[in-house]
Design a protein around this motif. Structure first.
Motif, PDB file in Angstrom:
ATOM      1  N   GLN A 131       0.827  -1.202   0.000  1.00  0.00           N
ATOM      2  CA  GLN A 131       0.000   0.000   0.000  1.00  0.00           C
ATOM      3  C   GLN A 131       0.869   1.262   0.000  1.00  0.00           C
ATOM      4  OE1 GLN A 131      -3.275  -0.103  -0.485  1.00  0.00           O
ATOM      5  NE2 GLN A 131      -3.262   2.140  -0.612  1.00  0.00           N
ATOM      6  N   LEU A 132       1.953   1.228   0.778  1.00  0.00           N
ATOM      7  CA  LEU A 132       2.861   2.374   0.833  1.00  0.00           C
ATOM      8  C   LEU A 132       3.551   2.596  -0.515  1.00  0.00           C
ATOM      9  CD1 LEU A 132       4.404   1.695   4.350  1.00  0.00           C
ATOM     10  CD2 LEU A 132       3.147   3.763   3.690  1.00  0.00           C
ATOM     11  N   LEU A 133       3.917   1.515  -1.178  1.00  0.00           N
ATOM     12  CA  LEU A 133       4.529   1.641  -2.511  1.00  0.00           C
ATOM     13  C   LEU A 133       3.537   2.225  -3.521  1.00  0.00           C
ATOM     14  CD1 LEU A 133       6.562  -1.699  -2.820  1.00  0.00           C
ATOM     15  CD2 LEU A 133       7.499   0.610  -2.622  1.00  0.00           C
ATOM     16  N   LEU A 134       2.258   1.848  -3.350  1.00  0.00           N
ATOM     17  CA  LEU A 134       1.219   2.377  -4.250  1.00  0.00           C
ATOM     18  C   LEU A 134       0.953   3.858  -3.997  1.00  0.00           C
ATOM     19  CD1 LEU A 134      -1.275  -0.627  -4.100  1.00  0.00           C
ATOM     20  CD2 LEU A 134      -0.108   0.190  -6.151  1.00  0.00           C
ATOM     21  N   GLU A 135       1.048   4.285  -2.721  1.00  0.00           N
ATOM     22  CA  GLU A 135       0.760   5.674  -2.376  1.00  0.00           C
ATOM     23  C   GLU A 135       1.923   6.611  -2.687  1.00  0.00           C
ATOM     24  OE1 GLU A 135      -0.327   5.557   1.707  1.00  0.00           O
ATOM     25  OE2 GLU A 135      -2.254   4.553   1.341  1.00  0.00           O
ATOM     26  N   ALA A 136       3.138   6.090  -2.635  1.00  0.00           N
ATOM     27  CA  ALA A 136       4.312   6.921  -2.949  1.00  0.00           C
ATOM     28  C   ALA A 136       4.317   7.259  -4.441  1.00  0.00           C
ATOM     29  CB  ALA A 136       5.584   6.171  -2.573  1.00  0.00           C
ATOM     30  N   PRO A 137       4.948   8.382  -4.824  1.00  0.00           N
ATOM     31  CA  PRO A 137       4.955   8.782  -6.243  1.00  0.00           C
ATOM     32  C   PRO A 137       5.916   7.937  -7.094  1.00  0.00           C
ATOM     33  CG  PRO A 137       6.230  10.339  -4.959  1.00  0.00           C
ATOM     34  CD  PRO A 137       5.652   9.383  -3.981  1.00  0.00           C
ATOM     35  N   THR A 138       5.692   6.638  -7.083  1.00  0.00           N
ATOM     36  CA  THR A 138       6.551   5.729  -7.854  1.00  0.00           C
ATOM     37  C   THR A 138       5.913   5.316  -9.174  1.00  0.00           C
ATOM     38  OG1 THR A 138       5.606   3.804  -6.745  1.00  0.00           O
ATOM     39  CG2 THR A 138       7.580   4.777  -5.733  1.00  0.00           C
ATOM     40  N   GLY A 139       4.576   5.515  -9.289  1.00  0.00           N
ATOM     41  CA  GLY A 139       3.884   5.036 -10.479  1.00  0.00           C
ATOM     42  C   GLY A 139       3.676   3.535 -10.454  1.00  0.00           C
ATOM     43  N   PHE A 140       3.791   2.926  -9.258  1.00  0.00           N
ATOM     44  CA  PHE A 140       3.694   1.470  -9.121  1.00  0.00           C
ATOM     45  C   PHE A 140       2.304   0.989  -9.497  1.00  0.00           C
ATOM     46  CE2 PHE A 140       3.699  -2.250  -5.908  1.00  0.00           C
ATOM     47  CZ  PHE A 140       4.214  -3.118  -6.854  1.00  0.00           C
ATOM     48  N   ALA A 141       2.213   0.064 -10.460  1.00  0.00           N
ATOM     49  CA  ALA A 141       0.941  -0.507 -10.908  1.00  0.00           C
ATOM     50  C   ALA A 141       1.115  -2.009 -11.057  1.00  0.00           C
ATOM     51  CB  ALA A 141       0.515   0.127 -12.228  1.00  0.00           C
ATOM     52  N   PRO A 142       1.082  -2.749  -9.919  1.00  0.00           N
ATOM     53  CA  PRO A 142       1.344  -4.194  -9.971  1.00  0.00           C
ATOM     54  C   PRO A 142       0.298  -4.947 -10.771  1.00  0.00           C
ATOM     55  CG  PRO A 142       0.503  -3.561  -7.816  1.00  0.00           C
ATOM     56  CD  PRO A 142       0.751  -2.286  -8.557  1.00  0.00           C
ATOM     57  N   LYS A 143       0.750  -5.945 -11.522  1.00  0.00           N
ATOM     58  CA  LYS A 143      -0.164  -6.780 -12.305  1.00  0.00           C
ATOM     59  C   LYS A 143      -0.496  -8.079 -11.585  1.00  0.00           C
ATOM     60  CE  LYS A 143       1.195  -5.097 -16.881  1.00  0.00           C
ATOM     61  NZ  LYS A 143       1.668  -5.479 -18.222  1.00  0.00           N
ATOM     62  N   ASP A 144       0.228  -8.364 -10.503  1.00  0.00           N
ATOM     63  CA  ASP A 144       0.022  -9.616  -9.778  1.00  0.00           C
ATOM     64  C   ASP A 144      -0.274  -9.335  -8.317  1.00  0.00           C
ATOM     65  OD1 ASP A 144       0.951 -11.586 -11.941  1.00  0.00           O
ATOM     66  OD2 ASP A 144       2.666 -10.228 -11.785  1.00  0.00           O
ATOM     67  N   ASP A 145      -0.838 -10.313  -7.641  1.00  0.00           N
ATOM     68  CA  ASP A 145      -0.994 -10.230  -6.192  1.00  0.00           C
ATOM     69  C   ASP A 145       0.383 -10.320  -5.551  1.00  0.00           C
ATOM     70  OD1 ASP A 145      -3.749 -10.048  -6.392  1.00  0.00           O
ATOM     71  OD2 ASP A 145      -4.015 -12.238  -6.342  1.00  0.00           O
ATOM     72  N   ILE A 146       0.414 -10.197  -4.242  1.00  0.00           N
ATOM     73  CA  ILE A 146       1.684 -10.310  -3.520  1.00  0.00           C
ATOM     74  C   ILE A 146       2.262 -11.707  -3.763  1.00  0.00           C
ATOM     75  CG2 ILE A 146       2.770 -10.321  -1.230  1.00  0.00           C
ATOM     76  CD1 ILE A 146       0.551  -8.319  -0.380  1.00  0.00           C
ATOM     77  N   CYS A 147       3.527 -11.752  -4.205  1.00  0.00           N
ATOM     78  CA  CYS A 147       4.151 -13.026  -4.584  1.00  0.00           C
ATOM     79  C   CYS A 147       5.187 -13.504  -3.582  1.00  0.00           C
ATOM     80  CB  CYS A 147       4.810 -12.893  -5.956  1.00  0.00           C
ATOM     81  SG  CYS A 147       3.651 -12.510  -7.287  1.00  0.00           S
ATOM     82  N   ASP A 148       5.409 -12.737  -2.499  1.00  0.00           N
ATOM     83  CA  ASP A 148       6.416 -13.135  -1.525  1.00  0.00           C
ATOM     84  C   ASP A 148       6.140 -14.560  -1.038  1.00  0.00           C
ATOM     85  OD1 ASP A 148       8.595 -11.803   0.473  1.00  0.00           O
ATOM     86  OD2 ASP A 148       7.372 -13.301   1.503  1.00  0.00           O
ATOM     87  N   LEU A 149       7.133 -15.427  -1.145  1.00  0.00           N
ATOM     88  CA  LEU A 149       6.929 -16.860  -0.884  1.00  0.00           C
ATOM     89  C   LEU A 149       6.576 -17.150   0.573  1.00  0.00           C
ATOM     90  CD1 LEU A 149       9.834 -18.338  -3.051  1.00  0.00           C
ATOM     91  CD2 LEU A 149       7.411 -18.147  -3.640  1.00  0.00           C
ATOM     92  N   VAL A 150       7.272 -16.468   1.495  1.00  0.00           N
ATOM     93  CA  VAL A 150       6.997 -16.706   2.917  1.00  0.00           C
ATOM     94  C   VAL A 150       5.598 -16.212   3.280  1.00  0.00           C
ATOM     95  CG1 VAL A 150       7.736 -16.185   5.276  1.00  0.00           C
ATOM     96  CG2 VAL A 150       9.448 -16.602   3.495  1.00  0.00           C
ATOM     97  N   TRP A 151       5.235 -15.042   2.789  1.00  0.00           N
ATOM     98  CA  TRP A 151       3.900 -14.487   3.074  1.00  0.00           C
ATOM     99  C   TRP A 151       2.807 -15.421   2.546  1.00  0.00           C
ATOM    100  CZ3 TRP A 151      -0.296 -12.704   0.188  1.00  0.00           C
ATOM    101  CH2 TRP A 151      -1.227 -11.936   0.866  1.00  0.00           C
ATOM    102  N   ARG A 152       3.029 -15.947   1.324  1.00  0.00           N
ATOM    103  CA  ARG A 152       2.043 -16.875   0.742  1.00  0.00           C
ATOM    104  C   ARG A 152       1.931 -18.155   1.563  1.00  0.00           C
ATOM    105  NH1 ARG A 152       1.804 -17.133  -5.834  1.00  0.00           N
ATOM    106  NH2 ARG A 152       0.821 -15.108  -6.126  1.00  0.00           N
TER     107      ARG A 152
END
Length: 634
Positions: free
Chosen positions: A607-628
């Protein structure tokens, strides 16, 4: 006894055979000359004639030994050895003249001339014929038929090198120069490039050897574009340096690289820009063992810094680049002091200590996690290394009074669809914010470019390994495109761009035209001498398989966010005006991100990456292996 058995005999035994052969030749020449006497009558029974023959034969053989005629290896017999044989035959004719005159006490002046002509023909022709037999013996059928492209000096040198081994059989020269087409060089005809296809089918040619080291990159590119459509592997001699050094050999041949197709004619570097931040200064490179970092070190050391500090997390990578650089400095009149240091860019105190201890003046920050899927699978570590690693380096540089800090950025930082790209854009924002602080003495800039050919993250070495293994070649999408640049060109432009910065600059390197990866795969398969296997060519050699886009992967990359692009004094370096945040605002985001990383809160981090002025537009859900894994367990 077959030919191979004779060739395997001891050297002294083979010399004995040659001595016996030459004795027989002298015998034939002597008695042939004697038979031409006008009053020839039972000359065989004359003791005087036999004494004359014995003295002529013995002295001639001793002469040939002294002149080194029997030291020459027959299969490599040269013009020099043949000329030595001719001189020996001249002296032998003089010996013949004196011997006959002494023992027979009569002589026709024509006889020594006849003897000389007979002897020189038999001595030289026997060696030439034997050389031809050895060169053209049965294993020639096992040699690979090749065409040499380029009938100039390097092409002729390459032909001579080929003759020394039993690997290739040169069947023809091909050259673009009309002046030498339809001529014969070293027994090989010279053909036009348009005739290559016919030569391939006529002789069963499997490889084309490029011997055009002096050709410009554009000329080389045109030639390779023409050759890649042919069912042959294309090999090349490395370059003009090898020609000058006399190192052209079969072992120096290498596969034609895609660099010859994708690379460009390099722009000569500006010496003032290259040395501005380096010459006589203490320079530090983070990630010094990586693809870009190591090439930066090679370029930097040529500009004679006072010291070069190699900072690297991987012990083996640090050892490798340290060893290489020290070897290049071994014979230098004024060697550069190289300091190899292990450490992580995430340890700010370590960075502070190093920069202050050595009074570092210039930092090139190349340390980063750059493989898109790996960062997607390990999000927290990617953010820690790419964002906070850059921040800690920059803050340590400010504390130590570093003059110039250059960040190696990426085209994936532009409108990123993956965590790696977003993390690099955050790193850029950190430097932009720090550069804008009042009273800032450290000059920060960042250089953004695309893929480099041959780097650890490039598709090129992957494709090469897949082709060598017989395929298939895998790519993620038929329409995927990428920009490419050679590692040396990228490193040179990074150094020059860094010297042009005034503070907070975002430099963009001209990457040329984007390349369709499926076309790259086809080119590499054809240049390796194979045919692409597809619906139209079901009997081809290597198949191309599409596996689907990986997490966070884009179909195409961009180099700019905004449209405000300005040219610089360098034709391949541009500067871009990008959105930025003042440090007071960015610091809060970084604090929140740090907390999210500590708490392993992937949702908050995204969410923080999306709110920062990075232009972040992910095409996938969170892919972190440990989190999954945790999500599955809930």
């Amino acid at each position: 006894m077959n030919l191979e058995t004779l060739l395997s005999l001891p050297r002294n035994t083979k010399k004995t055979f040659f001595v016996i052969h030459d004795m027989m030749v002298i015998f034939v020449a002597f008695w042939f000359a004697e038979s031409l006497k006008a009053n020839y009558n039972n000359e065989w029974s004359s003791i005087a004639n036999w004494f004359a023959f014995a003295s002529t034969a013995l002295l001639t053989i001793l002469l040939f030994v002294k002149m080194g005629l029997y030291r020459a290896v027959t299969r490599y017999v040269s013009t020099r050895i043949l000329s030595t044989a001719v001189i020996g035959c001249v002296i032998s004719a003089v010996i013949f003249f004196i011997s006959v005159l002494v023992f027979e006490q009569r002589l026709r002046l024509a006889l020594p001339i006849v003897y000389f002509l007979m002897l020189v023909v038999l001595i030289t022709s026997s060696r030439i014929i034997l050389k031809a037999i050895l060169t053209d013996r049965s294993n020639r059928k096992q040699m690979t038929p090749v065409i040499i492209y380029g009938a100039g000096q390097s092409g002729r040198q390459l032909l001579e090198a080929i003759k020394q081994v039993n690997e290739y059989n040169a069947v023809a020269f091909v050259d673009d120069n009309p002046a030498i087409q339809r001529t014969t060089i070293y027994d090989l005809p010279v053909y036009r490039p348009s005739e290559i296809k016919d030569l391939i089918s006529r002789y069963g040619v499997e490889k084309i050897l490029l011997a055009i080291p002096s050709a410009s990159h554009e000329e080389r590119k045109i030639i390779i574009e023409r050759l890649k459509k042919l069912p042959c592997e294309v090999l090349a001699i490395p370059g003009m340096k090898d020609l000058v050094d006399g190192k052209i050999s079969v072992s120096s041949l290498k596969k034609v690289s895609v660099v010859d197709l994708l690379g460009r004619e390099p722009v000569a570097p500006n010496p003032e820009l290259m040395g501005a931040d380096i010459t006589g200064k203490v320079v530090m490179v983070t990630g010094a063992g990586g693809s870009i970092g190591s090439e930066l070190c090679r370029q930097i050391i040529r500009q004679h810094p006072a010291k070069l500090i190699l900072f690297e997390l991987s012990e083996f990578s640090l050892y490798s680049i340290d060893k290489e650089l020290n070897e290049t400095q071994a014979n230098a009149s004024n060697p550069v002091e190289i300091i190899p240091l292990l450490g992580s860019v995430q340890h700010r105190k370590r960075l502070n200590s190093i920069m202050k201890a050595y009074d570092v003046q210039t930092v090139y920050h190349a340390a980063a996690y750059k493989h898109v899927p790996m960062v997607e699978f390990n999000t927290i570590e990617g953010i820690r290394n790419n964002v906070y690693g850059t921040l800690f380096c920059a803050q340590a540089a400010i504390d130590a009074g570093v003059e110039t800090f250059v960040l190696i950025s990426t085209d994936k930082a532009v409108r990123p669809t993956n965590t790696m790209g977003a993390s690099k854009r955050m790193a850029e924002l950190c430097l932009q914010a720090l550069a804008a602080e009042s009273g800032q003495k450290t000059r920060f800039c960042m250089v953004r470019f695309g893929n480099v050919l041959g780097s650890s993250g490039s598709v090129v070495p992957v494709f090469e390994a897949q082709i060598a293994g017989g395929g298939p070649v895998t790519l993620t999408h038929e329409n995927i495109t990428r920009y490419f640049m050679t590692i040396p060109e990228a490193a040179q432009l990074v150094i020059q761009a860094g010297a042009m910065g005034i503070g907070g600059d975002v430099f963009v390197l001209d990457m040329g035209e984007s390349v369709k990866i499926i076309d790259l795969a086809r080119q590499m398969i054809r240049l390796s001498g194979f045919e692409v296997k597809d619906e139209n060519h079901p009997h081809g050699d290597i198949e191309i398989k599409v596996t689907g886009l990986r997490p966070g992967e884009k179909l195409y990359e961009e180099l700019l966010i905004g449209e405000e692009v300005q040219k610089t004094t360098h034709p391949r370096i541009m500067t871009a005006s990008e959105v930025m945040l003042p440090w007071s605002e960015l610091e809060k985001i970084l604090q929140y991100m740090d907390s999210a990383c500590r708490e392993m809160n992937q949702m908050a981090l995204r969410q923080l990456l999306l709110e920062a002025p990075t232009g972040f537009a992910p095409k996938d859900d969170i892919c972190d292996l440990v989190w999954r894994q945790h999500q599955q367990a809930v």
